[in-house]
Enzyme design. Structure first.
Site, PDB file in Angstrom:
ATOM      1  N   CYS A 164       1.255  -1.793   0.005  1.00 50.23           N
ATOM      2  CA  CYS A 164      -0.653   0.110   0.170  1.00 50.23           C
ATOM      3  C   CYS A 164       0.652   0.806   0.230  1.00 50.23           C
ATOM      4  O   CYS A 164       0.577   2.221  -0.610  1.00 50.23           O
ATOM      5  CB  CYS A 164      -1.689   0.107   1.269  1.00 50.23           C
ATOM      6  SG  CYS A 164       0.010   0.078   2.712  1.00 50.23           S
ATOM      7  N   HIS A 166      -1.779   0.896   7.448  1.00 50.83           N
ATOM      8  CA  HIS A 166      -2.060   1.081   6.540  1.00 50.83           C
ATOM      9  C   HIS A 166      -2.180   2.450   5.751  1.00 50.83           C
ATOM     10  O   HIS A 166      -2.736   3.575   6.150  1.00 50.83           O
ATOM     11  CB  HIS A 166      -3.077   0.545   6.266  1.00 50.83           C
ATOM     12  CG  HIS A 166      -4.205   0.046   5.148  1.00 50.83           C
ATOM     13  ND1 HIS A 166      -3.837  -0.534   3.712  1.00 50.83           N
ATOM     14  CD2 HIS A 166      -5.424   0.995   4.255  1.00 50.83           C
ATOM     15  CE1 HIS A 166      -4.425  -0.622   2.907  1.00 50.83           C
ATOM     16  NE2 HIS A 166      -5.221   0.330   3.096  1.00 50.83           N
TER      17      HIS A 166
END
EC number: 3.4.19.12
Length: 424
Positions: A85, A378
């Site tokens: 990510c 994340h």
């Protein structure tokens, strides 16, 4: 050994008793339900006619609701290849820089590498074409990841990586692989390179060290691709309520009372810093070691300004994340933080001679956010398209976002573009 079944008498007895209990319960429940069914049969017959008459009224055809499509050319999801990510959010930001888009979509790169398959600039060109192909299916950036592993070995593997570290690494590799594209060297470019990366990202950071004894100033200018800013709550002493201001007329569009802002961080970054007796520097005028002050300002502004909010702190063996909310504006004026502005104040407050109105103003076009902790986090990004339309990019999923979603996000990397060079 012999693969024969082994039976236990006690367990067999328990299983037998359990089955009998279940059979008794099911038989009683069916008897009760049968009686209820028989008694309610007459009532059901009477209500059948009524329900048939009411059915057309109750069951009306519903209008089909169309899902709002967030698809626009250039917005395309990216598949997460395993903790990638950090890479996806940076790719989304880079592919929405107008000058980079024009460069790669017009095939201006001329590869001179013996193995073009190892050229990161060639792969970025393919990536830009894929992102702007009009396809709505998420793209799989496996080749980009592979080349990053080859050219930036410290990022190899499927571990969680820092998005800021990845940004600097990919800019460095692109810079090295595209040095020969222009063939022209600019004398006023701090690192004497005119590749597409330096044209867009390189700014000049000026450091002025002033001797406290004779007040002579030693000036150095270093190239930079981004500016890393300390935050309140870090080990750096930071007073968000009353930072030492670089200029009293700073626009406070991003200021919320009691909440530190990007402007506060920039004022702290460009403040005069007393180095102290433990960090004496040899003065060229005094020819002796003296205490001094150091001040950073921007000598040259880049086309794209990237601000790195230092949320990850490493002190000794301790690592922690700073979750302090920092407000940031949609438009930013960098004039107060220029070296020319500082010089004009020292000369009596005259406006800088080389300052053209609005040339130092920037517009926000991308924000990278980190969610979670250092151990389990994340990355997502907010991307601006078509003036004031914002989208949230979460790997393969892209959704429409509001200005409130954007401005109330935590913020880790902030990307601003010079207003005069933007395209709709």
């Amino acid at each position: 050994m012999c693969k024969d079944y082994v039976y236990d008498k006690d367990i067999e007895q328990i299983a037998k008793e359990t089955k009998e209990k279940i059979l008794r319960l099911t038989s009683t429940s069916t008897d009760v339900s049968h009686q209820q069914f028989m008694t309610s049969g007459i009532e059901d017959k009477q209500s059948t006619c009524e329900t048939k008459e009411q059915e057309p009224k109750l069951v009306k055809p519903k209008k089909k609701r169309r899902k709002k499509s967030v698809y626009t050319v250039g917005l395309r999801g990216l598949i997460n290849l395993g903790n990638t990510c950090f890479m996806n959010c940076i790719v989304q930001a880079l592919t929405h820089i107008p000058l980079l888009k024009d460069f790669f979509l017009s095939d201006k790169h001329k590869c001179i590498m013996t193995s073009p398959s190892l050229c990161l600039v060639c792969e970025m060109s393919s990536l830009f074409h894929a992102m702007y192909s009009g396809s709505r299916t998420p793209h799989i950036p496996y080749k980009l990841l592979h080349l990053i592993w080859i050219h930036a070995e410290h990022l190899a593997g499927y571990r969680q990586q820092d998005a800021h570290e990845f940004l600097i690494a990919i800019l460095d590799v692109l810079h090295r692989h595209s040095k020969d594209d222009s063939g022209v060297q600019e004398a006023n470019n701090p690192n004497c390179c005119n590749c597409i990366i330096d044209q867009i990202f390189t700014g000049g950071l000026q450091s002025d060290v002033t001797c406290q004894a004779c007040h002579s100033v030693s000036t150095t200018i270093d190239p930079c691709w981004d500016i890393s800013l300390d935050l309140p709550g870090s080990c750096a002493t930071f007073d968000s309520q009353n930072p030492e201001r670089a200029d009293g007329t700073v626009s406070r569009d991003d200021h919320i009372p009691g909440i530190p802002s990007l402007t506060d961080c920039l004022q702290w970054f460009t403040r005069p810093e007393h180095l102290g007796s433990s960090a004496k520097i040899k003065c060229n005028s005094c020819q002796s070691y003296q205490e001094s002050t150091k001040q950073l300002t921007m000598k040259k502004l880049p086309i794209v300004a990237c601000f790195h909010l230092k949320r990850f702190e490493h002190v000794g063996k301790q690592r922690r994340k700073i979750n302090t909310f920092i407000s940031f504006p949609l438009e930013l004026d960098m004039t107060p933080f220029l070296a020319s502005t500082k010089e004009s104040r020292m000369k009596g407050g005259q406006p800088p001679a080389d300052c053209v109105p609005n040339e130092n103003k920037y517009s926000l076009f991308a924000v990278i956010n980190h969610h979670g902790t250092l151990e389990s986090g994340h990355y997502t990004s907010f991307i601006r398209q078509q003036k004031d339309q914002w989208f949230n990019c979460d790997d393969a999923i892209i959704t429409k976002a509001t200005i409130e979603d954007l401005l109330y996000s935590e913020g880790y990397l902030l990307f601003y573009h010079k207003q005069g060079l933007e395209k709709d």
